[in-house]
Design an enzyme around this catalytic site. Structure first.
Site, PDB file in Angstrom:
ATOM      1  N   GLY A 165       2.909   7.543  -2.208  1.00  0.00           N
ATOM      2  CA  GLY A 165       2.676   7.613  -0.773  1.00  0.00           C
ATOM      3  C   GLY A 165       2.074   6.310  -0.282  1.00  0.00           C
ATOM      4  O   GLY A 165       1.513   5.520  -1.049  1.00  0.00           O
ATOM      5  N   CYS A 166       2.175   6.065   1.031  1.00  0.00           N
ATOM      6  CA  CYS A 166       1.659   4.805   1.566  1.00  0.00           C
ATOM      7  C   CYS A 166       0.135   4.742   1.473  1.00  0.00           C
ATOM      8  O   CYS A 166      -0.427   3.716   1.048  1.00  0.00           O
ATOM      9  CB  CYS A 166       2.132   4.588   2.998  1.00  0.00           C
ATOM     10  N   TYR A 167      -0.559   5.817   1.837  1.00  0.00           N
ATOM     11  CA  TYR A 167      -2.019   5.811   1.705  1.00  0.00           C
ATOM     12  C   TYR A 167      -2.459   5.644   0.252  1.00  0.00           C
ATOM     13  O   TYR A 167      -3.352   4.843  -0.035  1.00  0.00           O
ATOM     14  CB  TYR A 167      -2.610   7.093   2.279  1.00  0.00           C
TER      15      TYR A 167
END
Length: 336
Positions: free
Chosen positions: A149-151
């Site tokens: 995921g980006c986070y």
């Protein structure tokens, strides 16, 4: 686009991440963009949906694609919807980079707690977590890569040197992302009127990226229960995580901590460690994660910042970075 080389399909190319992945593949010196699929937008050209990408390819229904005609696929579907598609393409021998959450968590019970019953649980053991800076060797041998995921990408890279040293005692993550991170389908929360001149937290206190971050910190040798709070910014792209770390060794100096980062990332082409405070403009349209660390001598905490472009290093360009490794190309080919 090369006339020969591995043929790659982008499944779900009408979304922001899928469209960017298709654009990067179109310009890639080794891969061929063999097809780009979409359901509701099938029959439309991708450069009509996203003129700035300049990808003159007609979107086709995924049901018309024969996996046997491709060497690899990037699956840009939501969680739960991605797993059956990944399973079908893997059964045909196609290498897959999955952009969903379906194969990021190694424990099926944890997946069930946060997402629901896993539709293709038997594939979890095959998947390699697709953060090259941590799993480069395994990715080279993988046939299924779970793009982070980006986070988690920004957070794990920002914290990995501290986690390897066992220095994280307590951890609070304040994360902020542009609206593209929510996907193309507009909701009331992501509508321009709601987002413009506004900053709002969301999915408190149980954002689904929480177990992914905890999993990877534990894998680095530093299990910790985190507080993770994401916020939506009035930006189209960009992401900044601010990590507040109560150190297990509060007497560690800022110089010592920065030396950990210099040692960890000295050879990493897509990691920049800086003495300044990183911002999202610093990394826009790049595969770079820019990291800054400061020590609060009054509290003994370390404050670590990680900035990425959520659509690039947070999703699409990292998918190409993983594909490069899977096919034996230079890691930065076509993205750096």
């Amino acid at each position: 686009m090369p006339e020969s080389g591995p043929r790659v399909a982008v499944l779900g190319a009408s979304g922001y991440a899928g469209a960017l992945a298709a654009a990067l593949l179109t310009r890639h010196p080794a891969f061929q963009l063999g097809a780009a699929s979409a359901r509701s937008d099938a029959g439309r050209r991708l450069d009509h949906l996203y003129p700035h990408h300049r990808v003159a390819i007609e979107l086709v229904s995924p049901d018309t694609l024969d996996p046997g005609g491709f060497d690899a696929a990037i699956v840009a579907y939501p969680h739960m919807a991605a797993a059956p598609v990944v399973a079908a393409w893997r059964s045909a021998g196609v290498k897959v980079v999955d952009l969903s959450a379906d194969f990021r968590l190694r424990d099926v019970g944890t997946y069930g707690e946060w997402y629901g019953a896993h539709p293709e649980a038997e594939l979890i053991a095959e998947a390699v977590y697709g953060l090259p800076e941590l799993y480069r060797t395994a990715i080279r041998e993988a046939s299924l890569v779970a793009n982070p995921g980006c986070y988690p990408t920004a957070t794990i890279l920002a914290l990995a040197p501290l986690a390897r040293a066992g220095l994280i005692g307590d951890l609070v993550i304040d994360a902020k992302s542009g609206v593209s991170g929510a996907g193309r389908a507009a909701t009331e929360a992501t509508h321009f009127v709601s987002v413009d001149e506004n900053v709002r937290a969301y999915k408190v206190p149980r954002h689904r990226h929480t177990p992914e971050i905890e999993q990877e910190l534990a894998a680095l040798g530093n299990p910790v229960t985190i507080t993770f709070t994401p916020h939506l910014l009035p930006l189209d792209q960009g992401e900044l995580v601010s990590c507040y770390v109560t150190l297990t060794e509060p007497d560690r100096s800022e110089t010592e901590l920065r030396d950990l980062y210099a040692d960890a990332y000295r050879e990493e082409a897509f990691i920049e460690t800086v003495d300044t405070l990183p911002g999202v403009r610093d990394v826009r349209d790049t595969n770079i994660c820019r990291i800054g660390l400061h020590k609060d001598e009054r509290t003994g905490r370390a404050i670590v910042f990680g900035a990425i472009d959520n659509l690039w290093k947070g999703t699409a360009s990292q998918a190409i970075q993983n594909l490069n490794l899977m096919f034996g190309y230079a890691e930065g080919l076509g993205i750096g």
